[in-house]
Write an enzyme that holds these catalytic residues in place. Structure first.
Site, mmCIF file in Angstrom:
data_model
loop_
_atom_site.group_PDB
_atom_site.id
_atom_site.type_symbol
_atom_site.label_atom_id
_atom_site.label_comp_id
_atom_site.label_asym_id
_atom_site.label_seq_id
_atom_site.Cartn_x
_atom_site.Cartn_y
_atom_site.Cartn_z
ATOM 1 C CG HIS A 19 -8.461 -6.613 -9.117
ATOM 2 N ND1 HIS A 19 -8.855 -5.407 -9.644
ATOM 3 C CD2 HIS A 19 -7.668 -6.317 -8.065
ATOM 4 C CE1 HIS A 19 -8.308 -4.418 -8.949
ATOM 5 N NE2 HIS A 19 -7.583 -4.946 -7.989
ATOM 6 C CE LYS A 43 -5.208 2.857 -2.629
ATOM 7 N NZ LYS A 43 -5.295 1.620 -3.390
ATOM 8 C CB SER A 130 -7.696 0.273 -9.927
ATOM 9 O OG SER A 130 -8.079 -1.047 -9.695
HETATM 10 O O1 PNS Z 1 -6.742 -2.413 -3.271
HETATM 11 P P1 PNS Z 1 -6.037 -1.757 -2.125
HETATM 12 O O2 PNS Z 1 -6.454 -0.304 -2.019
HETATM 13 O O3 PNS Z 1 -4.545 -1.918 -2.195
HETATM 14 O O4 PNS Z 1 -6.556 -2.517 -0.800
HETATM 15 C C1 PNS Z 1 -6.085 -2.142 0.476
HETATM 16 C C2 PNS Z 1 -6.979 -2.738 1.579
HETATM 17 C C3 PNS Z 1 -8.403 -2.320 1.386
HETATM 18 C C4 PNS Z 1 -6.883 -4.256 1.533
HETATM 19 C C5 PNS Z 1 -6.445 -2.224 2.954
HETATM 20 O O5 PNS Z 1 -6.362 -0.834 2.919
HETATM 21 C C6 PNS Z 1 -7.338 -2.642 4.119
HETATM 22 O O6 PNS Z 1 -7.354 -3.789 4.514
HETATM 23 N N1 PNS Z 1 -8.081 -1.670 4.676
HETATM 24 C C7 PNS Z 1 -8.968 -1.905 5.784
HETATM 25 C C8 PNS Z 1 -8.432 -1.216 7.046
HETATM 26 C C9 PNS Z 1 -7.418 -2.093 7.746
HETATM 27 O O7 PNS Z 1 -7.697 -3.211 8.155
HETATM 28 N N2 PNS Z 1 -6.176 -1.561 7.915
HETATM 29 C C10 PNS Z 1 -5.127 -2.287 8.623
HETATM 30 C C11 PNS Z 1 -4.111 -2.879 7.685
HETATM 31 S S1 PNS Z 1 -3.025 -1.595 7.140
#
Ligand code: PNS
Length: 163
Positions: A19, A43, A130
């Site tokens: 990251h 998650k 992670s």
């Molecule tokens: O580190 P990650 O878990 O791969 O991050 C994923 C993340 C947090 C960027 C994604 O799940 C997210 O944007 N979640 C917020 C909800 C949202 O906007 N969902 C619509 C897109 S699928």
């Protein structure tokens, strides 16, 4: 002059050198990067949002133009709130692509003004995640090559192997 802000969203559970590599390279392109920790995603997290934010603040404290924040709900709504329209995401391997493509497409459909910039993870970190870091730490393995010392310490505390 208008400053270009990008949002770097994720779970960051916990933040890794992978990251940080994306963050440092992103800072060469953008004037300001907001690290946005997603709350309430599906998650199950090892660290609370506050713990994750604290670790991130510690590891970015020498860096200028980085803000650490968290958000609830949709990423597109958060972007609107902070008046940004660029998302940064790291791509490690082909296996990341499908999920990232889906997310970027959904976000762009929800708000066509939003674009996602993908940066390929440096070769030193393309295998770091992670999830795998937590797995190694949970069995008492060394994660020194994958995460900053403060994160290593917190992982040891979580898993009770305080060697
Ligand atoms: O580190 P990650 O878990 O791969 O991050 C994923 C993340 C947090 C960027 C994604 O799940 C997210 O944007 N979640 C917020 C909800 C949202 O906007 N969902 C619509 C897109 S699928």
């Amino acid at each position: 002059m208008r400053r270009k802000t990008a949002v770097y969203p994720g779970s960051f559970d916990p933040i890794t050198y992978g990251h940080l590599d994306i963050l440092d390279r992103g800072l060469l392109i953008f004037d300001r990067i907001i690290i946005a920790i997603a709350k309430n995603i599906q998650k199950e997290a090892l660290f609370s949002v506050e713990e994750r934010a604290e670790m991130i603040r510690e590891v970015v404290k020498g860096k200028k133009n980085v803000i650490v924040d968290s958000f609830d709900g949709l990423l597109v709504d958060y972007l609107k709130k902070v008046k940004a329209n660029v998302v940064i995401r790291g791509l490690r391997a082909m296996s990341d692509f499908e999920y990232e493509f889906q997310m970027a497409s959904i976000n762009r459909t929800l708000n066509p003004e939003i674009d996602t910039i993908f940066m390929m993870t440096s070769k030193d970190y393309f295998f770091v995640s992670s999830r795998t870091v937590k797995e190694v730490a949970s069995f008492g393995g060394s994660v020194r090559d994958f995460v900053p010392p403060i994160v290593e310490k917190k992982l040891k505390e979580k898993f009770g192997n305080l060697s």
